[in-house]
Design an enzyme around this catalytic site. Structure first.
Site, PDB file in Angstrom:
ATOM      1  N   GLU A 177       0.847  -1.126  -0.092  1.00  0.00           N
ATOM      2  CA  GLU A 177      -0.138  -0.154  -0.056  1.00  0.00           C
ATOM      3  C   GLU A 177       1.012   0.973  -0.217  1.00  0.00           C
ATOM      4  OE1 GLU A 177      -2.989  -0.469  -0.167  1.00  0.00           O
ATOM      5  OE2 GLU A 177      -3.570  -2.335   0.409  1.00  0.00           O
ATOM      6  N   CYS A 189      -2.051   9.417   3.551  1.00  0.00           N
ATOM      7  CA  CYS A 189      -1.781   8.950   2.254  1.00  0.00           C
ATOM      8  C   CYS A 189      -3.165   9.160   1.535  1.00  0.00           C
ATOM      9  CB  CYS A 189      -1.584   7.208   2.307  1.00  0.00           C
ATOM     10  SG  CYS A 189      -2.872   6.460   2.897  1.00  0.00           S
TER      11      CYS A 189
HETATM   12  P1  NAP Z   1       8.561   4.708   4.014  1.00  0.00           P
HETATM   13  O1  NAP Z   1       9.815   5.514   4.058  1.00  0.00           O
HETATM   14  O2  NAP Z   1       8.413   4.074   2.970  1.00  0.00           O
HETATM   15  O3  NAP Z   1       8.727   3.591   5.255  1.00  0.00           O
HETATM   16  C1  NAP Z   1       7.946   2.627   5.641  1.00  0.00           C
HETATM   17  C2  NAP Z   1       8.575   1.574   6.186  1.00  0.00           C
HETATM   18  O4  NAP Z   1       9.397   0.810   5.202  1.00  0.00           O
HETATM   19  C3  NAP Z   1       9.339   1.715   7.304  1.00  0.00           C
HETATM   20  O5  NAP Z   1       9.088   0.908   8.422  1.00  0.00           O
HETATM   21  C4  NAP Z   1      10.774   1.719   6.950  1.00  0.00           C
HETATM   22  O6  NAP Z   1      11.650   1.439   7.908  1.00  0.00           O
HETATM   23  C5  NAP Z   1      10.588   0.601   5.861  1.00  0.00           C
HETATM   24  N1  NAP Z   1      11.595   0.456   4.797  1.00  0.00           N
HETATM   25  C6  NAP Z   1      12.603   1.440   4.681  1.00  0.00           C
HETATM   26  N2  NAP Z   1      13.477   0.831   3.794  1.00  0.00           N
HETATM   27  C7  NAP Z   1      13.399  -0.372   3.721  1.00  0.00           C
HETATM   28  C8  NAP Z   1      13.732  -1.365   2.775  1.00  0.00           C
HETATM   29  N3  NAP Z   1      14.731  -1.345   1.922  1.00  0.00           N
HETATM   30  N4  NAP Z   1      13.271  -2.591   2.769  1.00  0.00           N
HETATM   31  C9  NAP Z   1      12.054  -2.817   3.616  1.00  0.00           C
HETATM   32  N5  NAP Z   1      11.476  -1.855   4.456  1.00  0.00           N
HETATM   33  C10 NAP Z   1      12.057  -0.790   4.495  1.00  0.00           C
HETATM   34  O7  NAP Z   1       7.201   5.417   4.123  1.00  0.00           O
HETATM   35  P2  NAP Z   1       6.982   6.448   5.627  1.00  0.00           P
HETATM   36  O8  NAP Z   1       7.561   7.503   5.360  1.00  0.00           O
HETATM   37  O9  NAP Z   1       7.008   5.701   6.845  1.00  0.00           O
HETATM   38  O10 NAP Z   1       5.467   6.439   5.355  1.00  0.00           O
HETATM   39  C11 NAP Z   1       4.902   7.517   4.490  1.00  0.00           C
HETATM   40  C12 NAP Z   1       4.141   6.968   3.213  1.00  0.00           C
HETATM   41  O11 NAP Z   1       3.654   5.986   3.426  1.00  0.00           O
HETATM   42  C13 NAP Z   1       3.698   7.950   2.228  1.00  0.00           C
HETATM   43  O12 NAP Z   1       3.887   7.665   0.922  1.00  0.00           O
HETATM   44  C14 NAP Z   1       2.132   7.452   2.378  1.00  0.00           C
HETATM   45  O13 NAP Z   1       1.274   7.836   1.331  1.00  0.00           O
HETATM   46  C15 NAP Z   1       2.229   6.092   2.508  1.00  0.00           C
HETATM   47  N6  NAP Z   1       1.259   5.590   3.278  1.00  0.00           N
HETATM   48  C16 NAP Z   1       0.292   4.705   2.328  1.00  0.00           C
HETATM   49  C17 NAP Z   1      -0.898   4.249   3.115  1.00  0.00           C
HETATM   50  C18 NAP Z   1      -1.805   3.462   2.208  1.00  0.00           C
HETATM   51  O14 NAP Z   1      -2.791   2.841   2.659  1.00  0.00           O
HETATM   52  N7  NAP Z   1      -2.006   3.384   0.883  1.00  0.00           N
HETATM   53  C19 NAP Z   1      -1.083   4.468   4.360  1.00  0.00           C
HETATM   54  C20 NAP Z   1      -0.259   5.387   5.028  1.00  0.00           C
HETATM   55  C21 NAP Z   1       0.971   5.698   4.361  1.00  0.00           C
HETATM   56  P3  NAP Z   1      12.515   2.601   8.731  1.00  0.00           P
HETATM   57  O15 NAP Z   1      11.610   3.516   9.313  1.00  0.00           O
HETATM   58  O16 NAP Z   1      13.326   1.809   9.494  1.00  0.00           O
HETATM   59  O17 NAP Z   1      13.412   3.378   7.198  1.00  0.00           O
END
Ligand code: NAP
Length: 524
Positions: free
Chosen positions: A292, A326
């Site tokens: 997502e 999001c």
């Molecule tokens: P993110 O930077 O992509 O991080 C999400 C998760 O992925 C974190 O736990 C992060 O860990 C982990 N991660 C980072 N690098 C990784 C890798 N190489 N392999 C596996 N996991 C890894 O996103 P965010 O800043 O937390 O969240 C914001 C984003 O989420 C926005 O784009 C938003 O639109 C989206 N979102 C979407 C929905 C939906 O339902 N579609 C809902 C909520 C949010 P670390 O923190 O340790 O880096």
């Protein structure tokens, strides 16, 4: 084959806190004091039913006062990730064989425990991620709803289905868990999304490795504690906070992982999708990926619209939780006939927003999550000011060294502008002028994403057309475009907003299971 009568009461959403009631305000004030008194507590990893202490720690700080430590958690490296994978695989046969109604019971118990602690959970999110009281409460309610809704759903899906009535044979269909699931969650709904993905996997009979976002591990640790108190068997839920950049690829690519449930950015989601597609040595299965991702959500304002409603809806959609949803409305697409009136009214709405420290009930906007987010959003605002006309921005420098950014409205943005296409994930909205509804729909659909969208119009035909042609996962008519409620507005998108069935909907749990069917020759 057996049939299960649901032992659970019909699903009902938790009622959100009404903070016009003094007794509820008092509860939250007490919770804020209690949570603050517990600042700097250390939460270890939790693997195979045991606490695991690591040499390294992750420190979680308050984005409103970056020197204030909310709590500390252990920091998993590859060795701890491997321990968790072994534990989860060991627990899998027993958990998979546990009856669906028994698995559902753990969720129901956890929901009751979370409801008892609801104010403290909200208070923790006020400090850990800067939510205001209402936003924090909504997050808590959504999580409790997920627990009860998925418990109920598992009872329904756990009942094998008889297929056909051919003479001499019995055919039936049932579901079985996929195996070991990695759950990787974001910080912006650090309770509800973390919990929803994890318990979706658990209730369907999978065992789980939970890796929360580095910015919000304390609320995730509280979720794990609640599942422990609910009595979940050892190895079913393993808690491994750790930097995604260090352990992410390792757990995603591991041959003994069967599925990945991810919510986060497009960049990381696409990377996981690609890496999980490889079949590595020792792996005799393809991995399922639920990913997502982001949005660039638009709201169309028709010429036949209540412009006051449009301005209020656009303001709340753009700036709720500082635009860090999001589903946030980051583009408002306005017909030229009502453009000037709309811009004026939206600015008037934004002027009423209060910015500051969200432990105060009267504050609507808190800080953004961290320094990196702050820098990235500020950069987009500078780009936006060159691409259009900034019609609203406030000075927030008096708020100190927290990551505060003013709600910012930029008008006269062209559809191909950077700020009309890239997800900013902060309190910035672009207003785009269009000549008619044809152009509005074209602009609305003209991004890589398809998550949420909205139409404000009093014209029935226009509304019907927009419902048909504005292709997004969740479309809202004459209201804000954020705030999906479990079971009433199942949530999720497509295109580069992700792959997966909607959270809080009737297809959600199927993704965590493999369907099987059996044919028995009754004449043998
Ligand atoms: P993110 O930077 O992509 O991080 C999400 C998760 O992925 C974190 O736990 C992060 O860990 C982990 N991660 C980072 N690098 C990784 C890798 N190489 N392999 C596996 N996991 C890894 O996103 P965010 O800043 O937390 O969240 C914001 C984003 O989420 C926005 O784009 C938003 O639109 C989206 N979102 C979407 C929905 C939906 O339902 N579609 C809902 C909520 C949010 P670390 O923190 O340790 O880096």
């Amino acid at each position: 084959m057996h049939s299960i009568e649901s032992p659970l009461p019909p699903f009902q959403n938790v009622t959100e806190r009404d903070y016009s009631k003094p007794e509820l305000v008092e509860l939250m004030e007490k919770a804020l004091v209690k949570v603050k008194a517990e600042f700097n507590t250390f939460y270890p990893l939790f693997i195979d039913g045991k606490d695991v202490i690591t040499a390294k720690e992750i420190t979680s700080t308050n984005p409103a006062r970056p020197t204030e430590v909310v709590g500390r958690v252990g920091c998993a490296g590859k060795a701890e990730a491997e321990m968790a994978i072994i534990a989860a695989n060991k627990a899998l046969p027993g958990w998979r064989a546990t009856a669906p109604e028994k698995r559902a019971e753990y969720l129901m118990k956890a929901a009751d425990l979370a409801e008892q602690d609801r104010d403290e959970l909200s208070a923790l999110m006020v400090y850990e991620v800067g939510k205001n009281w209402r936003e924090a409460d909504i997050d808590v309610c959504e999580g409790i709803d997920f627990l009860r809704f998925y418990a109920q759903e598992m009872i329904r899906l756990g009942t094998p289905t008889r297929l056909g009535h051919a003479a001499g044979e019995t055919n039936y269909h049932f579901y079985e868990s996929k195996g070991v699931a990695v759950i990787i969650s974001p910080w912006n709904f650090p309770w509800a999304i973390t919990l929803g993905m994890a318990v979706g996997a658990i209730v369907t009979g999978n065992t789980v490795l939970l890796k929360p976002a580095t910015q919000s591990p304390i609320i995730a640790a509280k979720f794990v504690e609640i599942m422990q108190r609910a009595g979940l068997p050892a190895g079913v839920l393993n808690f491994i906070p750790g930097p995604g950049s260090e352990i992410g690829d390792y757990i995603v690519e591991h041959p003994n992982i069967h599925m990945i449930g991810f919510t986060g950015s497009k960049e990381i989601g696409c990377r996981i999708y690609r890496l999980a597609a490889n079949v590595n040595p020792g792996q005799a299965h393809l991995k399922k990926v639920i990913s997502e991702m982001g949005g660039k959500n638009g709201m169309i304002v028709d010429k036949e619209a209540d412009i006051d409603l449009a301005a209020q809806s656009a303001t709340i959609s753009a700036f709720g939780f500082q635009g860090q949803k999001c589903s946030a409305g980051s583009r408002v697409i306005v017909l030229e006939d009502v453009y000037d009136e709309f811009v004026e009214k939206m600015v008037a709405c934004a002027e009423k927003l209060t910015i500051g420290f969200t432990e105060d009930l009267n504050i609507y906007n808190g800080p953004v999550i961290d320094k990196n987010a702050y820098k990235s959003i500020k950069n987009y605002i500078e780009i936006g000011k060159k691409e259009g006309r900034c019609v609203f921005e406030r000075d927030v420098t008096h708020l100190g060294d927290g990551f505060f950014i003013s709600p910012t409205i930029i008008a006269d943005i062209k559809p191909d502008a950077v700020i009309a296409n890239e997800e900013i994930f902060g309190p910035v909205v672009a207003i785009i002028k269009v000549k008619d509804i044809d152009e509005a729909i074209e602009v609305a659909n003209g991004t890589d994403y398809a998550l949420t969208g909205g139409i404000i119009s009093n014209n029935k035909e226009t509304v019907e057309r927009v419902i048909r042609e504005f292709r997004v996962g969740n479309l809202y008519v004459n209201r804000k475009i954020t705030g999906a409620v479990v079971s009433r507005q199942p949530f999720g998108g497509f295109k580069l907003s992700g792959v997966g069935s909607k959270a809080g909907g009737y297809d959600y749990l199927n993704q965590f299971m493999d369907p099987r069917s059996v044919c028995v020759n009754e004449n043998a």
